[in-house]
Design a protein around this motif. Structure first.
Motif, PDB file in Angstrom:
ATOM      1  N   ASP A   1       0.833  -1.195   0.000  1.00  0.00           N
ATOM      2  CA  ASP A   1       0.000   0.000   0.000  1.00  0.00           C
ATOM      3  C   ASP A   1       0.870   1.248   0.000  1.00  0.00           C
ATOM      4  N   ILE A   2       0.260   2.367  -0.384  1.00  0.00           N
ATOM      5  CA  ILE A   2       0.948   3.639  -0.199  1.00  0.00           C
ATOM      6  C   ILE A   2       0.349   4.306   1.028  1.00  0.00           C
ATOM      7  N   SER A   3       1.167   5.022   1.735  1.00  0.00           N
ATOM      8  CA  SER A   3       0.712   5.668   2.961  1.00  0.00           C
ATOM      9  C   SER A   3      -0.103   6.917   2.639  1.00  0.00           C
ATOM     10  N   ASP A   4      -0.830   7.401   3.637  1.00  0.00           N
ATOM     11  CA  ASP A   4      -1.578   8.644   3.463  1.00  0.00           C
ATOM     12  C   ASP A   4      -0.618   9.800   3.182  1.00  0.00           C
ATOM     13  N   GLU A   5       0.559   9.758   3.810  1.00  0.00           N
ATOM     14  CA  GLU A   5       1.540  10.833   3.612  1.00  0.00           C
ATOM     15  C   GLU A   5       2.038  10.851   2.166  1.00  0.00           C
ATOM     16  N   LEU A   6       2.347   9.674   1.625  1.00  0.00           N
ATOM     17  CA  LEU A   6       2.823   9.616   0.244  1.00  0.00           C
ATOM     18  C   LEU A   6       1.714  10.019  -0.719  1.00  0.00           C
ATOM     19  N   ARG A   7       0.508   9.548  -0.474  1.00  0.00           N
ATOM     20  CA  ARG A   7      -0.618   9.914  -1.339  1.00  0.00           C
ATOM     21  C   ARG A   7      -0.811  11.433  -1.339  1.00  0.00           C
ATOM     22  N   ALA A   8      -0.775  12.026  -0.167  1.00  0.00           N
ATOM     23  CA  ALA A   8      -0.965  13.471  -0.076  1.00  0.00           C
ATOM     24  C   ALA A   8       0.163  14.228  -0.775  1.00  0.00           C
ATOM     25  N   ALA A   9       1.399  13.743  -0.627  1.00  0.00           N
ATOM     26  CA  ALA A   9       2.531  14.403  -1.277  1.00  0.00           C
ATOM     27  C   ALA A   9       2.418  14.330  -2.793  1.00  0.00           C
ATOM     28  N   LEU A  10       1.957  13.185  -3.323  1.00  0.00           N
ATOM     29  CA  LEU A  10       1.761  13.045  -4.766  1.00  0.00           C
ATOM     30  C   LEU A  10       0.668  13.993  -5.249  1.00  0.00           C
ATOM     31  N   HIS A  11      -0.408  14.094  -4.497  1.00  0.00           N
ATOM     32  CA  HIS A  11      -1.498  14.984  -4.893  1.00  0.00           C
ATOM     33  C   HIS A  11      -1.057  16.444  -4.864  1.00  0.00           C
ATOM     34  N   ARG A  12      -0.286  16.821  -3.865  1.00  0.00           N
ATOM     35  CA  ARG A  12       0.187  18.208  -3.812  1.00  0.00           C
ATOM     36  C   ARG A  12       1.111  18.518  -4.982  1.00  0.00           C
ATOM     37  N   ALA A  13       2.006  17.585  -5.290  1.00  0.00           N
ATOM     38  CA  ALA A  13       2.926  17.807  -6.408  1.00  0.00           C
ATOM     39  C   ALA A  13       2.156  17.901  -7.717  1.00  0.00           C
ATOM     40  N   HIS A  14       1.179  17.016  -7.898  1.00  0.00           N
ATOM     41  CA  HIS A  14       0.373  17.016  -9.114  1.00  0.00           C
ATOM     42  C   HIS A  14      -0.420  18.313  -9.236  1.00  0.00           C
ATOM     43  N   ALA A  15      -1.018  18.756  -8.152  1.00  0.00           N
ATOM     44  CA  ALA A  15      -1.802  19.993  -8.176  1.00  0.00           C
ATOM     45  C   ALA A  15      -0.930  21.199  -8.484  1.00  0.00           C
ATOM     46  N   ARG A  16       0.339  21.117  -8.112  1.00  0.00           N
ATOM     47  CA  ARG A  16       1.283  22.207  -8.366  1.00  0.00           C
ATOM     48  C   ARG A  16       1.768  22.210  -9.805  1.00  0.00           C
ATOM     49  N   GLY A  17       1.489  21.134 -10.545  1.00  0.00           N
ATOM     50  CA  GLY A  17       1.884  21.072 -11.952  1.00  0.00           C
ATOM     51  C   GLY A  17       3.002  20.111 -12.259  1.00  0.00           C
ATOM     52  N   ALA A  18       3.502  19.392 -11.253  1.00  0.00           N
ATOM     53  CA  ALA A  18       4.560  18.411 -11.507  1.00  0.00           C
ATOM     54  C   ALA A  18       3.983  17.214 -12.253  1.00  0.00           C
ATOM     55  N   ARG A  19       4.775  16.650 -13.158  1.00  0.00           N
ATOM     56  CA  ARG A  19       4.371  15.402 -13.820  1.00  0.00           C
ATOM     57  C   ARG A  19       4.694  14.236 -12.891  1.00  0.00           C
ATOM     58  N   ILE A  20       3.794  13.282 -12.846  1.00  0.00           N
ATOM     59  CA  ILE A  20       3.970  12.102 -12.004  1.00  0.00           C
ATOM     60  C   ILE A  20       4.284  10.927 -12.923  1.00  0.00           C
ATOM     61  N   VAL A  21       5.392  10.239 -12.663  1.00  0.00           N
ATOM     62  CA  VAL A  21       5.861   9.166 -13.532  1.00  0.00           C
ATOM     63  C   VAL A  21       5.962   7.872 -12.724  1.00  0.00           C
ATOM     64  N   GLY A  22       5.315   6.821 -13.212  1.00  0.00           N
ATOM     65  CA  GLY A  22       5.434   5.505 -12.595  1.00  0.00           C
ATOM     66  C   GLY A  22       6.080   4.547 -13.568  1.00  0.00           C
ATOM     67  N   LEU A  23       7.284   4.094 -13.261  1.00  0.00           N
ATOM     68  CA  LEU A  23       8.013   3.194 -14.145  1.00  0.00           C
ATOM     69  C   LEU A  23       7.785   1.759 -13.703  1.00  0.00           C
ATOM     70  N   CYS A  24       7.481   0.880 -14.642  1.00  0.00           N
ATOM     71  CA  CYS A  24       7.262  -0.531 -14.361  1.00  0.00           C
ATOM     72  C   CYS A  24       6.190  -0.684 -13.271  1.00  0.00           C
ATOM     73  N   LEU A  25       6.504  -1.331 -12.151  1.00  0.00           N
ATOM     74  CA  LEU A  25       5.520  -1.516 -11.097  1.00  0.00           C
ATOM     75  C   LEU A  25       5.242  -0.228 -10.325  1.00  0.00           C
ATOM     76  N   GLY A  26       5.975   0.831 -10.628  1.00  0.00           N
ATOM     77  CA  GLY A  26       5.652   2.140 -10.058  1.00  0.00           C
ATOM     78  C   GLY A  26       4.252   2.590 -10.416  1.00  0.00           C
ATOM     79  N   SER A  27       3.698   2.006 -11.497  1.00  0.00           N
ATOM     80  CA  SER A  27       2.326   2.318 -11.882  1.00  0.00           C
ATOM     81  C   SER A  27       1.330   1.874 -10.814  1.00  0.00           C
TER      82      SER A  27
END
Length: 316
Positions: free
Chosen positions: A80-106
């Motif tokens: 699982d991903i933690s609430d902290e990691l999920r929130a950090a990804l959402h903040r980065a995405h909302a700020r305009g950062a591209r989110i990249v998941g390589l292989c199982l990173g998806s």
């Protein structure tokens, strides 16, 4: 300078972690670096790897806050991903950062919810598990990568390298990506899909692969008209057999593959020469500038003139 945050975690495979750090860490045009790479972790410090050595990560998830590109280079199925990691990804995405998941990173990208209702790519062997775990996303097992603009995901191992080169190509142009690929001793661009790896064995030698021979022949004759019957004869096959085996080999029809090769060649000429649109259209087999503009915009989403203006600094 673009900032790249690469996420590490306890148990990360070093090779997976090295792909984005190697690609983005080596890019430089005119002797200056174009990316600043920071490896980070949810819990900085010493992280174990299955390779017999540990790694030390200094940065935490605050690296996401200053990143233009957030890369999750791998993950573990069922983790699982933690609430902290999920929130950090959402903040980065909302700020305009591209989110990249390589292989199982998806898996981590899908678990974040950012790709709900959209498509993600992963290693073909993990596609069924990803689809079952996250039914809100559409899983692609036939492509090397999926680029949605804000969300980018890729298939496994070598395809992760392809995906990172694709991102460099979009940021800095074909010339920079090609030079980097040459330094890494890899192909600068592989059109096609995972379909070429799932059902088809790799030939022992290129000379024994008539489809590969036909592909090389087409690339050296892009400026000439290439009809399907003549192309099939190069491979010593009937039109029907050639079309079937080409699709098995590449995941695309011959016509689709050829169109992408011509577009790639046109993109390189736009970035590296001052040739007119008519000249580039003739050299790439599009025939006319009108045809070049039509196909270029349909495939890349921009006009040849706009693409040249974007990468005009790469000339010289």
């Amino acid at each position: 300078m673009r900032r790249v945050a690469v996420l590490a975690f306890d148990g990360v495979i070093p090779f997976h972690l090295s792909v984005p750090t190697l690609v983005f860490g080596r890019v430089g045009v005119g002797g200056r670096p174009d990316y600043r790479v920071e490896v980070c972790a949810e819990h900085p410090g010493t992280l174990r790897t299955p390779a017999g050595f540990d790694i030390i990560v200094e940065h935490g998830l605050d690296a996401f806050e200053r990143a233009d590109l957030v890369v999750i280079p791998s993950w573990e199925r069922g983790m699982d991903i933690s609430d902290e990691l999920r929130a950090a990804l959402h903040r980065a995405h909302a700020r305009g950062a591209r989110i990249v998941g390589l292989c199982l990173g998806s898996f981590a990208v899908a678990a974040s919810g950012l790709a709900d209702g959209r498509e993600v790519t992963t290693h073909w062997a993990a596609a069924a598990d990803l689809a079952a775990a996250h039914p809100a996303v559409r899983v692609r097992a036939d492509t090397l990568w999926s680029d949605l603009g804000d969300i980018v995901t890729s298939a496994g191992v070598a395809a992760a390298l392809d995906c990172c080169l694709h991102l460099v190509r979009g940021d800095l142009g074909s010339r920079a990506a090609t030079e980097l690929a040459r330094a890494l001793v890899t192909a600068p661009h592989r059109s096609g899909s995972q379909a070429q790896y799932i059902p088809v064995a790799v030939p022992e030698a290129a000379d024994d692969d008539p489809i590969e021979y036909a592909m090389v022949w087409a690339r050296t004759n892009l400026g000439e008209p290439i009809d399907l019957d003549s192309w099939a004869r190069v491979a010593l096959m009937s039109r029907r057999t050639f079309t079937r085996r080409f699709r098995d080999r590449t995941g695309n029809s011959p016509q689709q593959w050829l169109l992408h090769q011509r577009t790639d060649r046109a993109r390189l000429l736009l970035e590296s020469t001052t040739a007119t649109m008519d000249r580039i259209a003739a050299e790439t087999g599009f025939g006319t500038a009108v045809s070049l503009r039509h196909h270029f915009h349909r495939i890349l989403g921009t006009s040849p003139a706009a693409h040249r203006a974007t990468f005009s600094g790469q000339l010289g």
